[in-house]
Design a protein around this motif. Structure first.
Motif, PDB file in Angstrom:
ATOM      1  N   GLY A  66      15.296  10.593  -0.517  1.00 15.60           N
ATOM      2  CA  GLY A  66      15.441   8.930  -0.217  1.00 15.60           C
ATOM      3  C   GLY A  66      14.557   8.194   0.047  1.00 15.60           C
ATOM      4  N   PHE A  67      15.015   7.018  -0.213  1.00 22.83           N
ATOM      5  CA  PHE A  67      14.235   5.649   0.219  1.00 22.83           C
ATOM      6  C   PHE A  67      13.774   5.573   1.640  1.00 22.83           C
ATOM      7  CE2 PHE A  67      12.797   1.288   0.038  1.00 22.83           C
ATOM      8  CZ  PHE A  67      11.501   1.272   0.354  1.00 22.83           C
ATOM      9  N   HIS A  68      13.370   5.484   2.451  1.00 24.84           N
ATOM     10  CA  HIS A  68      13.975   4.852   4.287  1.00 24.84           C
ATOM     11  C   HIS A  68      12.928   4.150   4.152  1.00 24.84           C
ATOM     12  CE1 HIS A  68      15.808   8.864   4.033  1.00 24.84           C
ATOM     13  NE2 HIS A  68      14.999   9.796   3.149  1.00 24.84           N
ATOM     14  N   PRO A  69      13.022   2.877   4.088  1.00 27.23           N
ATOM     15  CA  PRO A  69      12.211   1.723   5.003  1.00 27.23           C
ATOM     16  C   PRO A  69      12.542   1.365   6.319  1.00 27.23           C
ATOM     17  CG  PRO A  69      14.511   1.452   3.771  1.00 27.23           C
ATOM     18  CD  PRO A  69      14.750   2.521   4.173  1.00 27.23           C
TER      19      PRO A  69
ATOM     20  N   ILE B 116       6.943 -10.562   7.271  1.00 27.30           N
ATOM     21  CA  ILE B 116       7.501  -9.311   7.470  1.00 27.30           C
ATOM     22  C   ILE B 116       6.643  -8.592   6.968  1.00 27.30           C
ATOM     23  CG2 ILE B 116       9.651  -8.602   6.770  1.00 27.30           C
ATOM     24  CD1 ILE B 116      10.406 -11.435   6.749  1.00 27.30           C
ATOM     25  N   ARG B 117       6.631  -7.119   7.700  1.00 29.70           N
ATOM     26  CA  ARG B 117       6.069  -6.101   7.158  1.00 29.70           C
ATOM     27  C   ARG B 117       7.102  -4.836   7.178  1.00 29.70           C
ATOM     28  NH1 ARG B 117       3.599  -1.275  11.082  1.00 29.70           N
ATOM     29  NH2 ARG B 117       2.027  -0.397   9.531  1.00 29.70           N
ATOM     30  N   VAL B 118       7.420  -4.009   5.720  1.00 30.79           N
ATOM     31  CA  VAL B 118       8.342  -3.263   5.846  1.00 30.79           C
ATOM     32  C   VAL B 118       7.420  -1.502   5.462  1.00 30.79           C
ATOM     33  CG1 VAL B 118      10.059  -2.434   4.346  1.00 30.79           C
ATOM     34  CG2 VAL B 118       9.721  -4.271   4.762  1.00 30.79           C
ATOM     35  N   THR B 119       8.039  -0.554   6.962  1.00 33.70           N
ATOM     36  CA  THR B 119       7.040   0.194   6.410  1.00 33.70           C
ATOM     37  C   THR B 119       8.083   1.352   5.846  1.00 33.70           C
ATOM     38  OG1 THR B 119       7.307   1.420   8.854  1.00 33.70           O
ATOM     39  CG2 THR B 119       5.530   0.329   8.237  1.00 33.70           C
ATOM     40  N   TYR B 120       7.446   2.514   5.066  1.00 34.66           N
ATOM     41  CA  TYR B 120       9.045   3.429   4.522  1.00 34.66           C
ATOM     42  C   TYR B 120       8.255   4.768   4.265  1.00 34.66           C
ATOM     43  CZ  TYR B 120       6.552   2.344  -0.175  1.00 34.66           C
ATOM     44  OH  TYR B 120       5.282   2.144  -0.694  1.00 34.66           O
ATOM     45  N   THR B 121       8.972   5.851   3.987  1.00 31.79           N
ATOM     46  CA  THR B 121       8.763   7.096   3.234  1.00 31.79           C
ATOM     47  C   THR B 121       9.785   6.747   2.178  1.00 31.79           C
ATOM     48  OG1 THR B 121      10.476   8.344   5.397  1.00 31.79           O
ATOM     49  CG2 THR B 121       8.381   8.422   5.323  1.00 31.79           C
ATOM     50  N   ALA B 122       9.597   7.565   1.593  1.00 32.23           N
ATOM     51  CA  ALA B 122      10.189   8.127   0.267  1.00 32.23           C
ATOM     52  C   ALA B 122       9.946   9.884  -0.577  1.00 32.23           C
ATOM     53  CB  ALA B 122      10.348   7.566  -1.254  1.00 32.23           C
ATOM     54  N   ASP B 123      11.207  10.140  -0.400  1.00 34.69           N
ATOM     55  CA  ASP B 123      10.493  11.829  -0.156  1.00 34.69           C
ATOM     56  C   ASP B 123      12.188  12.396  -1.141  1.00 34.69           C
ATOM     57  OD1 ASP B 123      12.793  12.218   0.751  1.00 34.69           O
ATOM     58  OD2 ASP B 123      11.344  12.599   2.746  1.00 34.69           O
ATOM     59  N   ALA B 124      12.456  13.457  -0.952  1.00 37.85           N
ATOM     60  CA  ALA B 124      13.495  14.116  -1.714  1.00 37.85           C
ATOM     61  C   ALA B 124      14.955  13.427  -1.110  1.00 37.85           C
ATOM     62  CB  ALA B 124      13.543  15.837  -1.711  1.00 37.85           C
TER      63      ALA B 124
ATOM     64  N   LYS C  79       0.935  -1.339  -0.248  1.00 37.93           N
ATOM     65  CA  LYS C  79      -0.039  -0.291   0.318  1.00 37.93           C
ATOM     66  C   LYS C  79       0.633   1.300   0.221  1.00 37.93           C
ATOM     67  CE  LYS C  79      -3.532  -1.731   2.361  1.00 37.93           C
ATOM     68  NZ  LYS C  79      -4.553  -1.725   4.287  1.00 37.93           N
ATOM     69  N   ALA C  80       0.456   2.559  -1.348  1.00 37.98           N
ATOM     70  CA  ALA C  80       1.290   3.261  -0.616  1.00 37.98           C
ATOM     71  C   ALA C  80       0.102   4.144  -1.147  1.00 37.98           C
ATOM     72  CB  ALA C  80       2.386   3.506  -1.611  1.00 37.98           C
ATOM     73  N   HIS C  81       0.436   5.708  -0.844  1.00 37.07           N
ATOM     74  CA  HIS C  81      -0.133   7.619  -0.847  1.00 37.07           C
ATOM     75  C   HIS C  81       1.098   8.042  -0.607  1.00 37.07           C
ATOM     76  CE1 HIS C  81      -0.419   7.144   3.538  1.00 37.07           C
ATOM     77  NE2 HIS C  81      -0.252   8.535   3.780  1.00 37.07           N
ATOM     78  N   GLY C  82       0.485   9.318  -0.857  1.00 34.92           N
ATOM     79  CA  GLY C  82       1.819  10.073  -1.186  1.00 34.92           C
ATOM     80  C   GLY C  82       1.559  11.100  -2.401  1.00 34.92           C
ATOM     81  N   ASN C  83       2.103  12.132  -2.846  1.00 35.96           N
ATOM     82  CA  ASN C  83       2.441  13.324  -3.943  1.00 35.96           C
ATOM     83  C   ASN C  83       3.288  13.325  -4.393  1.00 35.96           C
ATOM     84  OD1 ASN C  83       3.539  14.911  -2.006  1.00 35.96           O
ATOM     85  ND2 ASN C  83       1.486  15.952  -0.943  1.00 35.96           N
ATOM     86  N   VAL C  84       3.148  14.702  -4.810  1.00 32.23           N
ATOM     87  CA  VAL C  84       4.518  14.457  -5.716  1.00 32.23           C
ATOM     88  C   VAL C  84       5.547  15.164  -4.781  1.00 32.23           C
ATOM     89  CG1 VAL C  84       3.775  15.538  -8.140  1.00 32.23           C
ATOM     90  CG2 VAL C  84       3.966  17.153  -5.950  1.00 32.23           C
ATOM     91  N   ASN C  85       5.223  15.345  -4.014  1.00 33.53           N
ATOM     92  CA  ASN C  85       6.432  16.021  -3.152  1.00 33.53           C
ATOM     93  C   ASN C  85       6.918  14.517  -2.020  1.00 33.53           C
ATOM     94  OD1 ASN C  85       6.874  18.393  -3.405  1.00 33.53           O
ATOM     95  ND2 ASN C  85       4.368  18.740  -2.080  1.00 33.53           N
ATOM     96  N   GLY C  86       6.040  13.324  -1.763  1.00 33.49           N
ATOM     97  CA  GLY C  86       7.046  12.225  -0.752  1.00 33.49           C
ATOM     98  C   GLY C  86       5.906  11.637  -0.732  1.00 33.49           C
ATOM     99  N   ILE C  87       6.350   9.978  -0.530  1.00 33.65           N
ATOM    100  CA  ILE C  87       5.061   8.745  -0.239  1.00 33.65           C
ATOM    101  C   ILE C  87       5.549   8.455   0.462  1.00 33.65           C
ATOM    102  CG2 ILE C  87       5.391   6.663  -1.010  1.00 33.65           C
ATOM    103  CD1 ILE C  87       6.378   7.414  -4.083  1.00 33.65           C
ATOM    104  N   GLN C  88       4.425   7.612   1.141  1.00 34.05           N
ATOM    105  CA  GLN C  88       4.466   6.612   2.454  1.00 34.05           C
ATOM    106  C   GLN C  88       3.779   5.532   2.469  1.00 34.05           C
ATOM    107  OE1 GLN C  88       2.341   8.690   5.829  1.00 34.05           O
ATOM    108  NE2 GLN C  88       3.951  10.301   6.135  1.00 34.05           N
ATOM    109  N   GLY C  89       4.399   4.687   2.583  1.00 30.52           N
ATOM    110  CA  GLY C  89       3.757   2.876   2.240  1.00 30.52           C
ATOM    111  C   GLY C  89       3.755   1.903   3.351  1.00 30.52           C
ATOM    112  N   GLU C  90       3.101   0.979   2.962  1.00 28.72           N
ATOM    113  CA  GLU C  90       3.907  -0.756   3.530  1.00 28.72           C
ATOM    114  C   GLU C  90       4.073  -1.609   2.483  1.00 28.72           C
ATOM    115  OE1 GLU C  90       1.983  -0.787   7.596  1.00 28.72           O
ATOM    116  OE2 GLU C  90      -0.289  -1.331   5.326  1.00 28.72           O
ATOM    117  N   TYR C  91       4.727  -3.066   2.648  1.00 26.90           N
ATOM    118  CA  TYR C  91       5.319  -3.491   2.501  1.00 26.90           C
ATOM    119  C   TYR C  91       4.837  -4.897   2.802  1.00 26.90           C
ATOM    120  CZ  TYR C  91       9.428  -2.815   1.448  1.00 26.90           C
ATOM    121  OH  TYR C  91      10.965  -3.236   1.405  1.00 26.90           O
ATOM    122  N   PHE C  92       4.328  -6.058   2.308  1.00 26.52           N
ATOM    123  CA  PHE C  92       4.331  -7.534   3.689  1.00 26.52           C
ATOM    124  C   PHE C  92       4.844  -8.498   2.990  1.00 26.52           C
ATOM    125  CE2 PHE C  92       1.415  -4.669   5.680  1.00 26.52           C
ATOM    126  CZ  PHE C  92       1.198  -5.201   7.066  1.00 26.52           C
TER     127      PHE C  92
END
Length: 92
Positions: A86-89, A76-84, A54-67
């Protein structure tokens, strides 16, 4: 940024596949784009082999998770943010 998130989720799913996954079925696929006219998006994917994202965001960044299924069968659950910056899991 939206297309990058979708591609990333698909690559994660492909990298996690093994021979038993060849019969996995797509259970859910939702992709909503430009929800507010300013690039807002939301997507979700679920596969019968336990992989989901699952992910949601806009042109400034993304928040999400995957299993992903772990070797012991537990997800195994990985949450993350991605923005200017980088990718932060985070593995939970």
């Amino acid at each position: 940024l939206n297309l990058q998130a979708v591609i990333f989720a698909l690559l994660v799913a492909l990298a996690s596949c093994n021979e038993d996954d060849k019969n996995a079925q797509l259970l859910k696929l939702e992709n909503r784009q430009n929800l507010d006219g300013a690039g807002q998006f939301q997507h979700e994917i679920e596969v019968s082999n336990g992989i989901s994202a699952k992910a949601h965001g806009n042109v400034n960044g993304i928040q999400g998770e995957y299993f992903l299924p772990g070797e012991d069968g537990k997800p195994i659950r990985v949450t993350y943010t991605a923005d200017a910056t980088g990718f932060h899991p985070q593995i939970n």
